[in-house]
Design a protein around this motif. Sequence first.
Motif, PDB file in Angstrom:
ATOM      1  N   VAL A  19       0.860  -1.180   0.000  1.00 36.92           N
ATOM      2  CA  VAL A  19       0.000   0.000   0.000  1.00 36.92           C
ATOM      3  C   VAL A  19       0.896   1.229   0.000  1.00 36.92           C
ATOM      4  CG1 VAL A  19      -1.747   1.297   1.268  1.00 36.92           C
ATOM      5  CG2 VAL A  19      -1.838  -1.183   1.231  1.00 36.92           C
ATOM      6  N   ALA A  20       0.542   2.234  -0.796  1.00 32.17           N
ATOM      7  CA  ALA A  20       1.289   3.493  -0.841  1.00 32.17           C
ATOM      8  C   ALA A  20       0.304   4.659  -0.808  1.00 32.17           C
ATOM      9  CB  ALA A  20       2.153   3.566  -2.098  1.00 32.17           C
ATOM     10  N   LEU A  21       0.566   5.616   0.061  1.00 35.04           N
ATOM     11  CA  LEU A  21      -0.253   6.815   0.202  1.00 35.04           C
ATOM     12  C   LEU A  21       0.631   8.042   0.017  1.00 35.04           C
ATOM     13  CD1 LEU A  21      -2.075   5.861   3.541  1.00 35.04           C
ATOM     14  CD2 LEU A  21      -2.693   5.166   1.233  1.00 35.04           C
ATOM     15  N   ARG A  22      -0.001   9.177  -0.300  1.00 33.85           N
ATOM     16  CA  ARG A  22       0.758  10.412  -0.449  1.00 33.85           C
ATOM     17  C   ARG A  22      -0.084  11.592   0.012  1.00 33.85           C
ATOM     18  NH1 ARG A  22       3.009  13.062  -6.050  1.00 33.85           N
ATOM     19  NH2 ARG A  22       0.816  13.669  -6.175  1.00 33.85           N
ATOM     20  N   VAL A 251       0.023  16.565   8.402  1.00 31.41           N
ATOM     21  CA  VAL A 251      -0.427  15.739   7.286  1.00 31.41           C
ATOM     22  C   VAL A 251      -1.659  14.972   7.721  1.00 31.41           C
ATOM     23  CG1 VAL A 251       1.873  15.505   6.271  1.00 31.41           C
ATOM     24  CG2 VAL A 251       1.082  13.816   7.930  1.00 31.41           C
ATOM     25  N   ALA A 252      -2.512  14.687   6.741  1.00 31.48           N
ATOM     26  CA  ALA A 252      -3.723  13.887   6.983  1.00 31.48           C
ATOM     27  C   ALA A 252      -4.026  13.147   5.695  1.00 31.48           C
ATOM     28  CB  ALA A 252      -4.891  14.770   7.388  1.00 31.48           C
ATOM     29  N   PHE A 253      -3.748  11.871   5.673  1.00 29.07           N
ATOM     30  CA  PHE A 253      -3.952  11.075   4.465  1.00 29.07           C
ATOM     31  C   PHE A 253      -5.447  10.896   4.235  1.00 29.07           C
ATOM     32  CE2 PHE A 253       0.229   9.713   6.041  1.00 29.07           C
ATOM     33  CZ  PHE A 253       0.990   9.979   4.920  1.00 29.07           C
ATOM     34  N   ALA A 254      -5.932  11.473   3.142  1.00 28.59           N
ATOM     35  CA  ALA A 254      -7.358  11.362   2.842  1.00 28.59           C
ATOM     36  C   ALA A 254      -7.730   9.960   2.391  1.00 28.59           C
ATOM     37  CB  ALA A 254      -7.745  12.382   1.757  1.00 28.59           C
ATOM     38  N   HIS A 255      -6.844   9.321   1.635  1.00 30.14           N
ATOM     39  CA  HIS A 255      -7.119   7.973   1.145  1.00 30.14           C
ATOM     40  C   HIS A 255      -6.488   6.958   2.091  1.00 30.14           C
ATOM     41  CE1 HIS A 255      -7.766   4.651  -1.558  1.00 30.14           C
ATOM     42  NE2 HIS A 255      -6.467   4.428  -1.682  1.00 30.14           N
ATOM     43  N   ARG A 256      -7.287   6.053   2.614  1.00 33.94           N
ATOM     44  CA  ARG A 256      -6.840   5.007   3.537  1.00 33.94           C
ATOM     45  C   ARG A 256      -6.231   5.593   4.810  1.00 33.94           C
ATOM     46  NH1 ARG A 256      -4.307  -0.223   0.442  1.00 33.94           N
ATOM     47  NH2 ARG A 256      -5.994  -0.568  -1.017  1.00 33.94           N
ATOM     48  N   GLY A 257      -6.711   6.751   5.193  1.00 28.17           N
ATOM     49  CA  GLY A 257      -6.179   7.352   6.401  1.00 28.17           C
ATOM     50  C   GLY A 257      -6.457   6.538   7.646  1.00 28.17           C
ATOM     51  N   GLU A 258      -7.615   5.891   7.712  1.00 22.85           N
ATOM     52  CA  GLU A 258      -7.937   5.064   8.880  1.00 22.85           C
ATOM     53  C   GLU A 258      -7.003   3.862   8.975  1.00 22.85           C
ATOM     54  OE1 GLU A 258      -9.934   5.709  11.311  1.00 22.85           O
ATOM     55  OE2 GLU A 258     -10.535   7.627  10.430  1.00 22.85           O
ATOM     56  N   LEU A 285       4.843  13.983   1.183  1.00 23.27           N
ATOM     57  CA  LEU A 285       5.226  12.874   2.060  1.00 23.27           C
ATOM     58  C   LEU A 285       4.496  11.627   1.604  1.00 23.27           C
ATOM     59  CD1 LEU A 285       6.546  11.736   4.687  1.00 23.27           C
ATOM     60  CD2 LEU A 285       4.420  12.369   5.853  1.00 23.27           C
ATOM     61  N   SER A 286       5.233  10.563   1.309  1.00 22.35           N
ATOM     62  CA  SER A 286       4.650   9.285   0.889  1.00 22.35           C
ATOM     63  C   SER A 286       4.837   8.262   1.995  1.00 22.35           C
ATOM     64  CB  SER A 286       5.315   8.783  -0.406  1.00 22.35           C
ATOM     65  OG  SER A 286       5.132   9.712  -1.453  1.00 22.35           O
ATOM     66  N   ALA A 287       3.787   7.507   2.274  1.00 23.94           N
ATOM     67  CA  ALA A 287       3.829   6.426   3.264  1.00 23.94           C
ATOM     68  C   ALA A 287       3.522   5.110   2.571  1.00 23.94           C
ATOM     69  CB  ALA A 287       2.817   6.684   4.386  1.00 23.94           C
ATOM     70  N   SER A 288       4.223   4.068   2.951  1.00 29.86           N
ATOM     71  CA  SER A 288       4.018   2.761   2.314  1.00 29.86           C
ATOM     72  C   SER A 288       4.291   1.661   3.320  1.00 29.86           C
ATOM     73  CB  SER A 288       4.937   2.595   1.092  1.00 29.86           C
ATOM     74  OG  SER A 288       6.299   2.705   1.464  1.00 29.86           O
ATOM     75  N   TRP A 289       3.636   0.532   3.105  1.00 30.71           N
ATOM     76  CA  TRP A 289       3.856  -0.654   3.926  1.00 30.71           C
ATOM     77  C   TRP A 289       3.395  -1.880   3.153  1.00 30.71           C
ATOM     78  CZ3 TRP A 289       0.111   3.008   5.123  1.00 30.71           C
ATOM     79  CH2 TRP A 289      -1.212   2.591   5.037  1.00 30.71           C
ATOM     80  N   THR A 290       3.881  -3.023   3.550  1.00 31.19           N
ATOM     81  CA  THR A 290       3.513  -4.281   2.902  1.00 31.19           C
ATOM     82  C   THR A 290       2.298  -4.878   3.599  1.00 31.19           C
ATOM     83  OG1 THR A 290       5.044  -5.530   4.309  1.00 31.19           O
ATOM     84  CG2 THR A 290       5.882  -4.743   2.191  1.00 31.19           C
ATOM     85  N   ILE A 291       1.532  -5.619   2.833  1.00 23.07           N
ATOM     86  CA  ILE A 291       0.343  -6.297   3.358  1.00 23.07           C
ATOM     87  C   ILE A 291       0.392  -7.750   2.932  1.00 23.07           C
ATOM     88  CG2 ILE A 291      -1.089  -4.222   3.386  1.00 23.07           C
ATOM     89  CD1 ILE A 291      -2.284  -5.116   0.743  1.00 23.07           C
ATOM     90  N   PRO A 292      -0.278  -8.636   3.659  1.00 18.04           N
ATOM     91  CA  PRO A 292      -0.338 -10.035   3.210  1.00 18.04           C
ATOM     92  C   PRO A 292      -0.989 -10.129   1.842  1.00 18.04           C
ATOM     93  CG  PRO A 292      -1.103  -9.821   5.475  1.00 18.04           C
ATOM     94  CD  PRO A 292      -0.961  -8.427   4.937  1.00 18.04           C
TER      95      PRO A 292
END
Length: 542
Positions: A19-22, A251-258, A285-292
């Motif tokens: 998943v990647a957010l910006r 910052v407040a990620f609008a997409h997938r913020g929860e 600012l980009s945030a990313s993490w791996t998911i199953p």
Amino acid sequence: MGVLREIGTPSVVPGPCGVALRDRLKHLTTEDEKVLRLVGDHLGMLASLDLKARCAAGLEHDAERWAERKRALTVESSSRWAGSITKTTHDQWALARRGQLAHIHSLEAGVRTIGHRLSLPVGEEGSRRAAGGYRSKREWFTKTRRLHVLEDRLQAARADWEAGVVRVVRGGKRLLSTRHHLQTAGLTEQQWRARWRAGRRFLKADGESGKRFGNETIRVTPDGEVSIKLPAPLAHLANAPHGRYVLACRVAFAHRGEQWRDRIQTHRAVAYRIHEDTSRGRWYLSASWTIPAVKTVPLAAARTRGVVGVDTNADHLAAWRLDPHGNPVGEPVCFEYDLSGTSAHRDAQIRHALIHLLHFARRHDLAVAIEDLDFSAEKTREKHGRRKKFRKLISGMPVARLRARLVSMAAELGIPIVAVDPAYTSRWGAQHWRKPLTSTHRKPTRHQTAAVAIGRRALGHPIRRRTAPPPAHRSDKQGHRTVQAGPTVPGREEPRPHIPGPRTRSVRAGRGANAGNQDTQHRSGRPAEHEPWRQDSLLLSL
């Protein structure tokens, strides 16, 4: 007639694994931007030195040299910054190696094609599967010289591959080449240098599970506060305890913020990257993490309610809905996009078309069937010769980007994606489906019939509408004629339902009850009718 290649079986495409957010860093102060540039330039210099050391090591690199490089970087930054830099360096080196191997395969394909065409007489016509001879002696002579050039390039590329030599440009080779064509690119030297410095900065930190908010180097709190752990030489710029610098923005990620907030509150790893868009004067600012890996549904379950077959083209997606038996339903649908302009515009166009496609599939509860296209070996000018328009056409098709976006967006909506072999879909679709689907108000295109062929292949049906007609003797050994329904479908081989009243000239009302009786077939030793046949008297006069 040439031998057809083996057709691959359809399969359900697995979902995304990350998943990647910006979000934009708004309301940064002048001091914030100054600190970000200083930290990015310092870490970018360290990343360049580390990449140089990794490329110099080549194939002899091992864990001991990795640890040595990391210790040298830790002195000038921190252990976590050093870990992020070395990991990025290894990824860049591995990507360069894969690109080098793909370049070797492209050169080998070009050498084979030219060698084959040179072996043919001048002017010999080719076929769909193999190119013919060259048109003139002049072209033949020119290609002999090009063959020597490609062979020299192939020999040099193989030598680099065996020695482990790769060439990587931090900031991008394309941007580096733009320096010599500023007028064509519409840039000044100052604008180019700003882009070059921004592209070579390093402000990227890998996440750590168990640490506070999932990242110790670039930390983002649930309320949006962003702080950076400064490298040792720049620790005097800190405005918070423990050598940290807190930015003035939120910052407040609008997409997938929860999802992001739930993840950092449980202290799971989240990687962050800060970068500058010099053309707009903005920081992101980009945030990313791996998911199953998303568990895909079985292929049989994806076919339950039918599919929507999609044919990918350079300017539109041609789609047609098919029921579970492979019959086209309704009218064809076209989702257009324009791939001219900037990369952001092209990306938005693809996303817009895919949104409409997925909403259509979700409205009818269908899976999406798409071709598993790969044009890596189809773009060479040696294979298609002077067909520049065709080469430009297939080069402009956004196959990789479209498929990646389609898979990630479909996973959010729970829509299965079925990938099929693209062999002969356009040709067989036009051959077997253009005429049956043509009416006074509809003339399907080649792309729309290809969408029908893709959908039928995804459902497990042959593209051809019917098998060969039964022979003249009407024997049952020929098998069932139609392939629209599978052999396990109830009622496939049963008699027709009894309808009161006259049905045919030979069977009067009330005689259709035994329509499925084998005695009605013309066979030796069995009656053909239930009563003797009688010739009616002819009316000779009025």
